[in-house]
Design a protein around this motif. Sequence first.
Motif, short mmCIF file in Angstrom:
data_model
loop_
_atom_site.label_atom_id
_atom_site.label_comp_id
_atom_site.label_asym_id
_atom_site.label_seq_id
_atom_site.Cartn_x
_atom_site.Cartn_y
_atom_site.Cartn_z
N PHE A 279 0.88 -1.16 0.00
CA PHE A 279 0.00 0.00 0.00
C PHE A 279 0.92 1.21 0.00
CE2 PHE A 279 -4.53 1.03 1.33
CZ PHE A 279 -4.45 2.36 1.01
N PHE A 280 0.94 1.94 -1.12
CA PHE A 280 1.99 2.93 -1.33
C PHE A 280 1.64 4.35 -0.92
CE2 PHE A 280 2.19 -0.09 -5.06
CZ PHE A 280 3.04 -0.97 -4.43
N ALA A 281 0.39 4.75 -1.09
CA ALA A 281 0.07 6.17 -0.90
C ALA A 281 -1.43 6.35 -0.72
CB ALA A 281 0.55 6.99 -2.10
N PHE A 282 -1.80 7.46 -0.13
CA PHE A 282 -3.22 7.83 -0.04
C PHE A 282 -3.34 9.35 0.04
CE2 PHE A 282 -2.03 6.86 4.45
CZ PHE A 282 -2.24 8.11 5.02
N GLN A 283 -4.54 9.82 -0.20
CA GLN A 283 -4.83 11.25 -0.15
C GLN A 283 -4.89 11.68 1.32
OE1 GLN A 283 -8.51 12.08 -2.13
NE2 GLN A 283 -8.25 14.29 -2.11
N ASP A 284 -3.97 12.55 1.70
CA ASP A 284 -3.93 12.97 3.10
C ASP A 284 -4.38 14.42 3.28
OD1 ASP A 284 -1.57 14.04 1.82
OD2 ASP A 284 -0.79 14.49 3.83
N ASP A 285 -4.52 15.15 2.17
CA ASP A 285 -4.90 16.56 2.24
C ASP A 285 -5.97 16.80 1.18
OD1 ASP A 285 -5.14 19.37 2.03
OD2 ASP A 285 -3.07 19.65 2.74
N PHE A 286 -7.15 17.17 1.61
CA PHE A 286 -8.28 17.28 0.69
C PHE A 286 -8.41 18.68 0.10
CE2 PHE A 286 -8.78 13.72 3.41
CZ PHE A 286 -9.20 12.73 2.56
N GLU A 287 -7.41 19.52 0.39
CA GLU A 287 -7.34 20.83 -0.25
C GLU A 287 -6.26 20.87 -1.32
OE1 GLU A 287 -9.59 23.07 0.62
OE2 GLU A 287 -10.36 21.66 2.09
N LYS A 288 -5.46 19.80 -1.40
CA LYS A 288 -4.34 19.77 -2.33
C LYS A 288 -4.39 18.52 -3.18
CE LYS A 288 -1.25 22.32 0.81
NZ LYS A 288 -0.02 22.24 1.63
N GLU A 289 -3.75 18.60 -4.33
CA GLU A 289 -3.67 17.47 -5.24
C GLU A 289 -2.59 16.51 -4.76
OE1 GLU A 289 -3.80 17.10 -10.10
OE2 GLU A 289 -2.31 18.43 -9.20
N ASP A 353 7.56 18.13 0.34
CA ASP A 353 7.40 18.41 1.77
C ASP A 353 5.92 18.48 2.13
OD1 ASP A 353 7.88 19.02 4.42
OD2 ASP A 353 8.21 21.16 4.04
N PRO A 354 5.29 17.32 2.35
CA PRO A 354 5.84 15.97 2.29
C PRO A 354 5.88 15.46 0.86
CG PRO A 354 3.55 15.87 2.91
CD PRO A 354 3.87 17.33 2.79
N TYR A 355 6.36 14.22 0.70
CA TYR A 355 6.43 13.64 -0.64
C TYR A 355 5.05 13.19 -1.09
CZ TYR A 355 11.52 13.75 -0.45
OH TYR A 355 12.82 14.17 -0.39
N ARG A 356 4.54 13.92 -2.09
CA ARG A 356 3.23 13.56 -2.65
C ARG A 356 3.38 13.23 -4.13
NH1 ARG A 356 0.99 17.97 0.53
NH2 ARG A 356 -0.07 17.10 2.35
N ILE A 357 2.59 12.28 -4.59
CA ILE A 357 2.72 11.78 -5.95
C ILE A 357 1.38 11.77 -6.68
CG2 ILE A 357 4.69 10.31 -5.37
CD1 ILE A 357 2.72 7.92 -5.43
N LEU A 358 1.46 11.69 -8.00
CA LEU A 358 0.33 11.33 -8.85
C LEU A 358 0.72 10.05 -9.59
CD1 LEU A 358 -0.52 14.76 -10.54
CD2 LEU A 358 -1.76 13.68 -8.64
N VAL A 359 -0.24 9.17 -9.81
CA VAL A 359 0.00 7.99 -10.64
C VAL A 359 -0.25 8.41 -12.08
CG1 VAL A 359 -0.61 5.59 -11.07
CG2 VAL A 359 -0.76 6.51 -8.75
N SER A 360 0.79 8.39 -12.90
CA SER A 360 0.68 8.97 -14.24
C SER A 360 0.58 7.93 -15.34
CB SER A 360 1.86 9.91 -14.51
OG SER A 360 3.09 9.28 -14.29
#
Length: 499
Positions: A279-289, A353-360
């Motif tokens: 499980f690699f990532a999840f949306q932690d901030d609902f104001e940001k992409e 900061d922090p490390y956020r990603i999109l699956v492209s």
Amino acid sequence: MVNFIKKNIALFWAKNHVKGTRSFKKNAVADQEKLLLSLVATAEKTLFGRHHQFETIKNISDFQSKVPVADYEDLKPYIEKVKKGQRNILWIETPEYFAKTSGTTSGAKYIPISKEGMPFQIAAAQSAIFHYIAQKNNADFVNGKMIFLQGSPKLEEIFGIKTGRLSGIVAHHIPTYLQKNRLPSLETNLIEDWENKVDAIVKETEKENMTLISGIPPWLIMYFEKLIERNGKKITELFPNLHLIITGGVNYEPYREKMNELLGKKVDTLQTFPASEGFFAFQDDFEKEGLLLLTNHGIFYEFIPLEEYGKPEAKRLTLKEIELHKDYALILTTNSGLWAYSIGDVIRFISKDPYRILVSGRTKHFTSAFGEHVIAFEVEEALKATVEKFPAHITEFHLAPQVNPAQGLPYHEWFIEFEKEPENLESFRIMLDEEMRKRNSYYDDLVAGKILQPLMITNLKKNAFQDYAKSEGKLGGQNKIPRLANDRKIGDFLENLKK
């Protein structure tokens, strides 16, 4: 009163949990190196560790020189030994589970999940929900019914190792406090045929107080459409207390407009990035992409620039070396015994900061019959921009090259199943081509240089993609139809389903 207590306990847990995650968000780079050395030390005496001289590995550079990037075929000889009951092969002892997935070149894949790895799968899912509760200050959904569209929880055994789809495995780890509110029933969940299963789920849930619904977007859409067909109501009319949709498996954005239409009004969505491998990532901030990369969940990450992927001397970057807004093939080393494993996903960082990603996209899902290397992120963004200018509702799409047309230059053929077509399909087509040319300079050069003609759209009849999935035995579960291809295999099937 009981409902009030449950809600407030959930809020308390969530806010404390989020406070506890601040450290890993700030110390990701250092934590990753420590994690890798810990994984290597733990597996030093395994067969894989002995073959790759783990005892000599003192840093990331040593690891990269000793352990080449691998795909499933590379690790398959080791996994076959594990399947025969041998111990200490890829990881200490034997796996707790095999997550069985479908593969194109390898047939069925058996992804090991260790007793150390499984808790991180569950903890990540819980953390995602806790982040939602804490940020939105909303735990109302805990008092209603929750549904997880998933594979059958029935597991087989291979030399004592429980084996099944990941979603079926996870079903055995749903926390006790959620079991009473969870749907569908075990009897319904065990139905193998996906269409029959969704019909049963509809009947089981349509009169319930549904507050949370989870699944991959194509199958959520199928479930919602059947509910609407039976009841004549939008989903939020049928489930007025629906608070949260949890999705994963594919990029949600291309489905958002269709989902909103079926829902009838805005419902919060929580996007996640789980897989059999971790499980690699999840949306932690609902104001940001973007999705928060989980850097302390038993997985060491490497990143290969997409343009170098597959080359013998391709650079393997770590977190401290990545650049923003650049596409990377995702490489994993896990506490379940996957070593420098290429999962096939392509990601891009949008924050450090922090490390956020999109699956492209996917490393194997692209269109490059003419050297253009078009990836999923580009086509999805181009389509999104076009729909904003020429409103339409799109159920699904697939892009394939037409190398040998009956007449004229080659072109990209877009197979699109519209729920609602644009008023002027030709204007839509022209705009889509312009948006693609903005996003991919190689494609732009090919069109400008008269190597390709502008893209063509083939308008498909309703349920075309479901018909294709059914023909391949891949209807339902976590199966996803590739949106891009470098050949006509899917395109030739869809050609027969045009309007």
